[in-house]
Scaffold this active site. Structure first.
Site, short mmCIF file in Angstrom:
data_model
loop_
_atom_site.label_atom_id
_atom_site.label_comp_id
_atom_site.label_asym_id
_atom_site.label_seq_id
_atom_site.Cartn_x
_atom_site.Cartn_y
_atom_site.Cartn_z
N TRP A 54 34.49 -82.13 67.20
CA TRP A 54 33.11 -81.87 67.12
C TRP A 54 32.24 -82.88 66.54
CZ3 TRP A 54 33.95 -76.11 64.62
CH2 TRP A 54 34.24 -75.32 65.72
N LYS A 61 33.79 -70.59 75.58
CA LYS A 61 33.50 -72.19 75.64
C LYS A 61 33.21 -72.53 77.15
CE LYS A 61 34.81 -72.98 71.09
NZ LYS A 61 35.59 -73.70 70.19
N LEU A 120 13.11 -73.50 68.94
CA LEU A 120 13.63 -72.38 69.42
C LEU A 120 14.37 -71.60 68.62
CD1 LEU A 120 13.88 -70.81 72.31
CD2 LEU A 120 15.87 -72.08 72.69
N LYS A 121 15.32 -72.14 67.87
CA LYS A 121 16.15 -71.38 66.76
C LYS A 121 15.21 -70.51 66.02
CE LYS A 121 19.29 -72.28 62.97
NZ LYS A 121 20.48 -71.63 63.36
N ASP A 143 41.91 -75.49 59.59
CA ASP A 143 41.19 -74.84 60.83
C ASP A 143 41.07 -75.79 61.96
OD1 ASP A 143 40.37 -72.42 59.57
OD2 ASP A 143 38.74 -73.49 58.55
N HIS A 157 30.78 -62.09 65.67
CA HIS A 157 29.87 -62.64 66.46
C HIS A 157 28.72 -61.65 66.61
CE1 HIS A 157 32.94 -65.73 67.55
NE2 HIS A 157 31.86 -66.46 67.21
N CYS A 165 36.89 -64.59 62.98
CA CYS A 165 36.48 -66.04 62.56
C CYS A 165 35.75 -65.90 61.11
CB CYS A 165 35.50 -66.45 63.72
SG CYS A 165 35.10 -68.37 63.57
N CYS A 219 39.55 -70.27 67.49
CA CYS A 219 38.37 -69.31 67.71
C CYS A 219 38.45 -68.89 68.90
CB CYS A 219 37.07 -70.21 67.60
SG CYS A 219 36.48 -70.54 65.89
#
Ligand code: GLN
Ligand code: ZN
Length: 742
Positions: free
Chosen positions: A541, A108, A18-19, A579, A674, A706, A623
């Site tokens: 993450w 998010k 899909l990407k 970060d 973004h 960011c 972020c």
């Protein structure tokens, strides 16, 4: 007979099909038809993978984001987007990514690293039903299996997620919204839907009186639905909201059955309604202990028959697709893992065991057993992390760096060109020698440094060319982590991450970033910021081991990173950014648990940062811009400079900073990275003026939202040129061109 179902699946494809298709479509290399073809194939393969389940979810697939899809279904794309020419898909992607007009805000999805496009509301919002996507997918799904269950974001969660013009409460739109849900349910019933899954994860948060009221109103109105509704909750406990849920006229309830309240809820939930138990963890990648599920829920299964459903705790969107794609994981680790496909298989095994007895699955259970885990180590004493007060440090740092007011900097990464990615890939696969690789990365660092000098930025970065991903990179250098080849998880749109698997004890066998940062520093007289990913973000993450508390794993990472911080300082790096992009997203939704989490996060951050001299400047980056309720913890991190996202969503940010009197320096992001859009000097100056009303110029920095890794140099250079100009203008405006800041 217990039934099985799934709440949602990964969409991106085992090989990120899909990407690839999305990015090719955006570059106009393939047609809309080609894109839709890929999407259809991905949906079909998902449903086929789920065909052993009793009900197939429909509508969980999305070309970008399911909340944005819901906005389309409800005719609620922002007006600035709806007036654009170019058809529905162009409008959709503009709402997602920006273009001629700004994109929707991104935030998010509850406690995950998945980002939604925030719905927008105002007093005049009028909804209009657009069911074509759902209906089309429902028809597709029914070619695989007759029993299908469309998935909708429930009306209360949908409104609560949105943002509105000042002073307007989105929940007041509920009466206007409910008729569309009613109409949609009638339509879905007519199309043969067996159930509809109403996702209301909001129920796992503390609710306001208005929200509670809204749930009553909404589900009362939807009680006439011709298709039964499964009220679906996840990402935490229902706690006091169970009393509310119990009163709602729905045909079924899904809960996270791994929460300690689950047994109690099961004992109370009416036998004539469906209870769906999330018994397989949708957020982590370890195999389920099947026997313990059987022991725990055996009685419920026999009492409830086909009104007991088995499911993952939440959508499987948050785990990778298939562990069988992996060829390089240590064998004993691989045997302990279950990705989406394996989790579905676990569900069918569980149902078989419940329905036909344990003997019927004896061999399969045997084969499914995880090997023993190593015992966790004894804990070690912790070093001290108290720094001198900020005011004292500020004096020393001001002397040391002599920066102008409103110093300019960036968040770390510069564009990751195809060439850089190719270099990393060839080196990783052994095709490129170490020395050729080092040469290439150094060349990229030199390029980034000279661009930054030309731009006139004040504090430079090395550009992160050596990192594909900010967490993976550190995980790869630390002991205790393992990496998948195809373990992709969607972060937003076409962006995916491959979370490391934290399965052992964390140690730093050698310095990680020191050679790159010191090389960058050797090329310039301006300060270069060392750049590390913080312990909380690495933990949040990663897929984390469950055989010891998360806090202990976090502490181990913090101690390893502390060594890196001290080595950087020793090598002459005077500014170090740690970060914590994901600090907030790991925070439990309930206040008491949230508080404990934040205390632990602060502790680990300070463990990492707190060993340096007072004249070494610690930055941190986050972020997001919503600091409501956590600003005291953020201040407790005691970073000298905090850079944050503000370009897209200033909103209540400054109210929080004003109310709390945030003590240290802040770099409000003035460039929305973004979006491919190049921001104007005026809009950046205006953001800085707002910031200047809250914090004194001596405590303000100028930077993008960011990192810039996803952008092209052709966007970044003009944007940063404008940003540097904006800083000059704001200095002039505040009459402070010559004074010094931090
Ligand atoms: N230093 C990282 C970068 O610039 C930060 C990324 C992030 O916050 N997500 O890419
Ligand atoms: Zn960021």
């Amino acid at each position: 007979m217990a039934l099985t179902h799934n709440l949602g699946s990964p969409r991106i494809g085992g090989h990120r099909e899909l990407k690839t298709a999305l990015e090719a479509y955006w570059k106009k290399e393939i047609s809309q038809q080609d894109l839709e073809q890929t999407a259809t194939e991905l949906r079909l393969s998902q449903w086929q993978a789920q065909s052993a389940l009793d009900l197939l979810p429909v509508g969980d697939f999305s070309l970008y984001d399911h909340v944005l899809d819901m906005s389309v279904t409800l005719g609620n794309l922002p007006e600035r987007v709806r007036s654009l020419p170019g058809g529905e898909l162009t409008q959709y992607f503009t709402a997602a990514r920006g273009g001629e007009v700004p994109a929707g805000e991104m935030t998010k999805w509850f406690t995950t690293n998945y980002h939604i496009i925030v719905p927008e509301f105002h007093e005049g919002t009028q909804f209009q039903l657009n069911p074509s996507r759902l209906v089309q997918q429902l028809r597709e799904a029914r070619t695989v299996k007759g029993q299908v269950k469309p998935v909708l974001v429930g009306p209360v969660t949908y409104l609560a997620l949105g943002k509105a013009t000042a002073g307007f409460a989105p929940l007041s739109l509920l009466p206007r919204l409910l008729p569309l849900y009613q109409e949609l349910l009638v339509l879905l019933a007519a199309e043969g839907a067996s159930w509809v899954q109403m996702d209301e994860p909001l129920l796992c948060q503390e609710l306001s009186a208005l929200q509670t009221q809204a749930f009553h109103q909404a589900y009362q109105a939807l009680s006439s639905s011709p298709v039964p509704l499964l009220l679906t909750t996840y990402f935490g406990r229902l706690a006091e909201n169970y009393a509310l849920v119990r009163k709602l006229p729905v045909a079924g309830l899904h809960i996270d059955a791994q929460q300690d309240e689950a047994q109690k809820i099961e004992a109370d939930w009416p036998l004539d309604k469906v209870l769906s138990l999330g018994v397989v963890n949708g957020r982590n990648i370890w195999k389920t202990n099947l026997k313990s599920v059987i022991n725990q829920w055996g009685n419920a299964a026999s009492r409830r028959g086909d009104r007991l459903w088995l499911a993952p705790t939440c959508s499987l969107l948050h785990v990778p697709l298939d562990v069988n794609l992996e060829t390089a994981l240590p064998k004993d680790l691989k045997q302990r893992l279950a990705f989406a496909h394996q989790k579905l298989h676990e569900l069918t095994l569980l149902a078989k065991a419940f329905n036909h007895g344990l003997d019927s699955v004896a061999d399969e259970f045997e084969a499914h057993q995880s090997p023993e885990r190593p015992t966790p180590p004894a804990s070690t004493p912790l070093p001290n992390y108290q720094r001198a007060p900020f005011e004292q440090r500020q004096v020393l740092q001001r002397e040391r760096f002599r920066l102008p007011l409103y110093p300019t900097t960036t968040i770390g990464s510069f564009p990751q060109t195809a060439e850089i990615r190719r270099v990393r890939r060839s080196w990783k696969s052994g095709k490129l020698s170490d020395s050729a690789y080092h040469e290439a990365i150094r060349a990229e660092i030199a390029h980034a440094i000279s661009r930054q000098e030309e731009l006139g930025l004040d504090v430079l970065v090395h550009g992160e060319a050596e990192r594909g991903d900010m967490v993976e990179y550190f995980g790869e250098q630390l002991e205790g982590f393992a990496f998948t080849e195809f373990g992709w998880v969607q972060s937003y749109g076409s962006r995916c991450v491959k979370p490391p698997i934290l399965y052992g004890d964390v140690r730093r066998p050698h310095p990680i970033t020191v050679p790159w940062i010191t090389y960058a520093q050797s090329l310039t007289d301006k300060p270069v910021k060392g750049m590390l990913t913080g312990p909380v973000t690495i933990l949040n993450w990663s897929f984390v081991r469950e055989d010891q508390p998360r806090a202990l794993s976090c502490q181990q990472i913090a101690l390893a990173l502390r060594e890196e911080v001290l080595d950087l300082e020793k090598a002459g790096i005077a500014i170090i950014q740690i970060d914590e992009a994901a600090l907030k997203e790991g925070m439990p939704l309930r206040p008491a648990e949230g508080k404990a989490y934040l205390a632990e996060a602060v502790h680990c951050f300070r463990l990492t940062a707190g060993g340096v001299c007072d004249s070494t400047q610690i930055h941190t980056h986050m972020c997001y811009s919503d600091f409501r309720g956590i600003l005291d913890a953020i201040a407790d991190l005691d970073a000298d400079v905090l850079t944050i996202e503000t370009a897209k969503s200033g909103g209540n940010l400054w109210d929080s900073f004003r109310a709390f009197a945030y003590p240290n320096a802040v770099g409000p992001g003035v460039y929305d990275i973004h979006s491919p859009r190049i921001p104007s000097v005026d809009e950046m100056v205006s953001l800085l003026r707002t910031a200047g009303e809250v914090l004194p110029p001596q405590r303000l920095w100028v930077n993008p939202d960011c990192g810039l890794k996803t952008r092209q140099w052709s966007e970044v250079l003009p944007s940063l040129t404008q940003m540097v100009e904006a800083a000059r203008q704001i200095r002039r405006l505040s009459g402070a061109e010559t004074s010094h800041v931090i």
